[in-house]
Design a protein around this motif. Structure first.
Motif, short mmCIF file in Angstrom:
data_model
loop_
_atom_site.label_atom_id
_atom_site.label_comp_id
_atom_site.label_asym_id
_atom_site.label_seq_id
_atom_site.Cartn_x
_atom_site.Cartn_y
_atom_site.Cartn_z
N UNK A 18 -79.75 36.12 -56.26
CA UNK A 18 -79.18 37.31 -56.84
C UNK A 18 -79.89 38.51 -55.94
N UNK A 19 -80.81 38.63 -55.46
CA UNK A 19 -81.46 39.69 -54.48
C UNK A 19 -80.81 39.37 -53.20
N UNK A 20 -80.58 38.18 -52.64
CA UNK A 20 -79.99 38.27 -51.37
C UNK A 20 -78.42 38.86 -51.53
N UNK A 21 -77.68 38.42 -52.66
CA UNK A 21 -76.38 38.80 -52.81
C UNK A 21 -76.21 40.18 -53.04
N UNK A 22 -77.40 40.98 -53.74
CA UNK A 22 -77.37 42.59 -53.84
C UNK A 22 -77.78 43.05 -52.42
N UNK A 23 -78.50 42.50 -51.67
CA UNK A 23 -79.04 43.05 -50.41
C UNK A 23 -77.88 43.03 -49.47
N UNK A 24 -76.91 42.02 -49.64
CA UNK A 24 -75.85 41.66 -48.72
C UNK A 24 -74.58 42.83 -48.98
N UNK A 25 -74.47 43.13 -50.25
CA UNK A 25 -73.56 43.96 -50.53
C UNK A 25 -74.18 45.68 -50.12
N UNK A 26 -75.29 45.66 -50.38
CA UNK A 26 -75.77 47.13 -49.96
C UNK A 26 -75.76 47.22 -48.36
N UNK A 27 -75.94 46.11 -47.66
CA UNK A 27 -76.15 46.13 -46.23
C UNK A 27 -74.71 46.37 -45.76
N UNK A 28 -73.49 45.80 -46.34
CA UNK A 28 -72.05 45.77 -46.14
C UNK A 28 -71.71 47.45 -46.22
N UNK A 29 -72.24 47.97 -47.50
CA UNK A 29 -71.68 49.39 -47.54
C UNK A 29 -72.53 50.23 -46.56
N UNK A 30 -73.70 50.07 -46.43
CA UNK A 30 -74.24 51.06 -45.39
C UNK A 30 -73.89 50.78 -43.82
N UNK A 31 -73.44 49.66 -43.63
CA UNK A 31 -72.56 49.38 -42.31
C UNK A 31 -71.39 49.83 -42.53
N UNK A 32 -70.69 49.87 -43.18
CA UNK A 32 -69.27 50.82 -43.35
C UNK A 32 -69.61 52.05 -43.31
N UNK A 33 -70.47 52.62 -43.71
CA UNK A 33 -70.83 54.23 -43.73
C UNK A 33 -71.07 54.33 -42.10
N UNK A 34 -71.97 53.51 -41.32
CA UNK A 34 -72.46 53.68 -40.21
C UNK A 34 -71.17 53.60 -39.30
N UNK A 35 -70.41 52.67 -39.47
CA UNK A 35 -69.21 52.61 -38.61
C UNK A 35 -68.34 53.82 -38.74
N UNK A 36 -68.11 54.53 -39.94
CA UNK A 36 -67.38 55.53 -40.29
C UNK A 36 -67.89 56.75 -39.62
N UNK A 37 -69.19 56.83 -39.14
CA UNK A 37 -69.68 57.96 -38.71
C UNK A 37 -70.14 57.81 -37.27
N UNK A 38 -70.25 58.94 -36.51
CA UNK A 38 -70.51 59.03 -35.09
C UNK A 38 -71.93 58.26 -34.81
#
Length: 68
Positions: A18-38
């Motif tokens: 469960x911890x791994x799945x939560x971390x994967x979802x948070x990582x994906x969200x952070x990655x999308x934010x990083x890609x959307x910004x400079x």
């Protein structure tokens, strides 16, 4: 939530899953934010960045939700 195993149909599952799945979802969200910004253009090696970000987020999730 402690680190006790759960029995699901006779199969023992670790809560670390469960911890791994939560971390994967948070990582994906952070990655999308990083890609959307400079900030995304400053990433030299995307695969290494993703792996390091996942490890950092996973350690934070385990630290916050793991047993005391």
């Amino acid at each position: 939530m402690g680190l006790r195993e759960w029995a699901l149909g006779g199969v023992l599952l670790s809560p670390f899953l469960i911890y791994v799945l939560m971390a994967l979802a948070i990582t994906a969200a952070v990655r999308l934010v990083v890609q959307a910004t400079p900030l995304g253009r400053w990433i030299w090696h995307e695969a290494l960045f993703d792996a390091a970000l996942f490890v950092c987020v996973l350690s934070l999730v385990v630290h916050l939700l793991g047993p005391l």
